[in-house]
Design an enzyme around this catalytic site. Sequence first.
Site, PDB file in Angstrom:
ATOM      1  N   HIS A 166       0.844  -1.207   0.000  1.00 51.75           N
ATOM      2  CA  HIS A 166       0.000   0.000   0.000  1.00 51.75           C
ATOM      3  C   HIS A 166       0.880   1.258   0.000  1.00 51.75           C
ATOM      4  O   HIS A 166       0.622   2.211  -0.738  1.00 51.75           O
ATOM      5  CB  HIS A 166      -0.860   0.063   1.271  1.00 51.75           C
ATOM      6  CG  HIS A 166      -1.861  -1.038   1.425  1.00 51.75           C
ATOM      7  ND1 HIS A 166      -1.931  -1.822   2.544  1.00 51.75           N
ATOM      8  CD2 HIS A 166      -2.864  -1.461   0.602  1.00 51.75           C
ATOM      9  CE1 HIS A 166      -2.926  -2.685   2.421  1.00 51.75           C
ATOM     10  NE2 HIS A 166      -3.505  -2.495   1.246  1.00 51.75           N
ATOM     11  N   LYS A 204     -17.102  -7.384   6.661  1.00 52.42           N
ATOM     12  CA  LYS A 204     -15.737  -7.903   6.767  1.00 52.42           C
ATOM     13  C   LYS A 204     -15.280  -7.832   8.219  1.00 52.42           C
ATOM     14  O   LYS A 204     -15.355  -6.753   8.829  1.00 52.42           O
ATOM     15  CB  LYS A 204     -14.823  -7.042   5.883  1.00 52.42           C
ATOM     16  CG  LYS A 204     -13.650  -7.788   5.280  1.00 52.42           C
ATOM     17  CD  LYS A 204     -12.993  -6.892   4.233  1.00 52.42           C
ATOM     18  CE  LYS A 204     -11.739  -7.488   3.669  1.00 52.42           C
ATOM     19  NZ  LYS A 204     -11.149  -6.672   2.612  1.00 52.42           N
ATOM     20  N   ARG A 231      -1.792  -5.854  -8.523  1.00 50.14           N
ATOM     21  CA  ARG A 231      -0.684  -6.753  -8.217  1.00 50.14           C
ATOM     22  C   ARG A 231      -0.444  -7.768  -9.323  1.00 50.14           C
ATOM     23  O   ARG A 231       0.672  -8.042  -9.708  1.00 50.14           O
ATOM     24  CB  ARG A 231      -0.962  -7.491  -6.904  1.00 50.14           C
ATOM     25  CG  ARG A 231      -0.846  -6.611  -5.691  1.00 50.14           C
ATOM     26  CD  ARG A 231      -1.340  -7.304  -4.474  1.00 50.14           C
ATOM     27  NE  ARG A 231      -2.763  -7.585  -4.586  1.00 50.14           N
ATOM     28  CZ  ARG A 231      -3.550  -7.906  -3.587  1.00 50.14           C
ATOM     29  NH1 ARG A 231      -3.050  -8.037  -2.377  1.00 50.14           N
ATOM     30  NH2 ARG A 231      -4.840  -8.120  -3.768  1.00 50.14           N
ATOM     31  N   SER A 280      -2.671  -7.853   2.951  1.00 47.88           N
ATOM     32  CA  SER A 280      -2.855  -7.784   4.408  1.00 47.88           C
ATOM     33  C   SER A 280      -3.294  -9.143   4.943  1.00 47.88           C
ATOM     34  O   SER A 280      -2.858  -9.566   6.019  1.00 47.88           O
ATOM     35  CB  SER A 280      -3.913  -6.737   4.758  1.00 47.88           C
ATOM     36  OG  SER A 280      -3.522  -5.467   4.287  1.00 47.88           O
TER      37      SER A 280
HETATM   38  O1  PNS Z   1      -8.574  -3.288   0.613  1.00 47.23           O
HETATM   39  P1  PNS Z   1      -9.814  -3.850  -0.018  1.00 47.23           P
HETATM   40  O2  PNS Z   1     -10.703  -4.505   1.016  1.00 47.23           O
HETATM   41  O3  PNS Z   1      -9.521  -4.742  -1.183  1.00 47.23           O
HETATM   42  O4  PNS Z   1     -10.615  -2.575  -0.616  1.00 47.23           O
HETATM   43  C1  PNS Z   1     -11.829  -2.725  -1.301  1.00 47.23           C
HETATM   44  C2  PNS Z   1     -12.585  -1.393  -1.317  1.00 47.23           C
HETATM   45  C3  PNS Z   1     -12.838  -0.940   0.132  1.00 47.23           C
HETATM   46  C4  PNS Z   1     -11.776  -0.352  -2.041  1.00 47.23           C
HETATM   47  C5  PNS Z   1     -13.941  -1.631  -2.055  1.00 47.23           C
HETATM   48  O5  PNS Z   1     -14.611  -2.699  -1.468  1.00 47.23           O
HETATM   49  C6  PNS Z   1     -14.825  -0.388  -2.041  1.00 47.23           C
HETATM   50  O6  PNS Z   1     -14.600   0.522  -2.805  1.00 47.23           O
HETATM   51  N1  PNS Z   1     -15.834  -0.387  -1.152  1.00 47.23           N
HETATM   52  C7  PNS Z   1     -16.758   0.716  -0.960  1.00 47.23           C
HETATM   53  C8  PNS Z   1     -18.156   0.377  -1.493  1.00 47.23           C
HETATM   54  C9  PNS Z   1     -18.171   0.619  -2.991  1.00 47.23           C
HETATM   55  O7  PNS Z   1     -18.126   1.744  -3.430  1.00 47.23           O
HETATM   56  N2  PNS Z   1     -18.164  -0.509  -3.764  1.00 47.23           N
HETATM   57  C10 PNS Z   1     -17.954  -0.489  -5.221  1.00 47.23           C
HETATM   58  C11 PNS Z   1     -19.194  -0.259  -6.007  1.00 47.23           C
HETATM   59  S1  PNS Z   1     -20.381  -1.558  -5.850  1.00 47.23           S
END
Ligand code: PNS
Length: 159
Positions: A17, A41, A90, A127
């Site tokens: 990150h 989560k 990645r 993570s």
């Molecule tokens: O670190 P992560 O858990 O892979 O991050 C995922 C994250 C938090 C970036 C993604 O789940 C997200 O953007 N969540 C917010 C809700 C949202 O806007 N979802 C996408 C459209 S359905």
Amino acid sequence: MKRVVCPGSFDPITFGHLDIIKRASALFDEVIIAVLVNTTKKTLFTVDERLAMIAEVTREYPNVRVDSWRGLLVDYCEAHDVQAIVKGLRAVTDFDYELQMSQINLQLKGIETLFMATAPAHSFLSSSLVKEIATFGGDISAYLPASIIPKVTERLSAR
Ligand code: PNS
């Protein structure tokens, strides 16, 4: 003013990150690291704990700040005048899901997503894997900032 957001769970923030955040901070005027609250989560750290850890390890970047958000990322972008979402890619395994999210976010509110190729040194890092290694007593010093390691080991041992 080009303001971008680096969203994620950051549970906890890793060198992968940080690499993306550092590179984004060199390209844009302001980078907001947004901890997205995902109620489905189960996380190791609370949102406030994650915000504090991120603030500590990004202190050296003056144009980086942290924030949290419960809701859609595009709504955060709209409310905070954010021009684009920056994400690290990645490997091809990330691609399908990231492409889908970027297209939904574009359709929902016209928010662009910019993908940065993760540095090869971090291409396997997540993570979740770090937490799994630490759970079984493995060495995680190559993956996390030194100040975060005791927090992870203490929290895991308290479980
Ligand atoms: O670190 P992560 O858990 O892979 O991050 C995922 C994250 C938090 C970036 C993604 O789940 C997200 O953007 N969540 C917010 C809700 C949202 O806007 N979802 C996408 C459209 S359905």
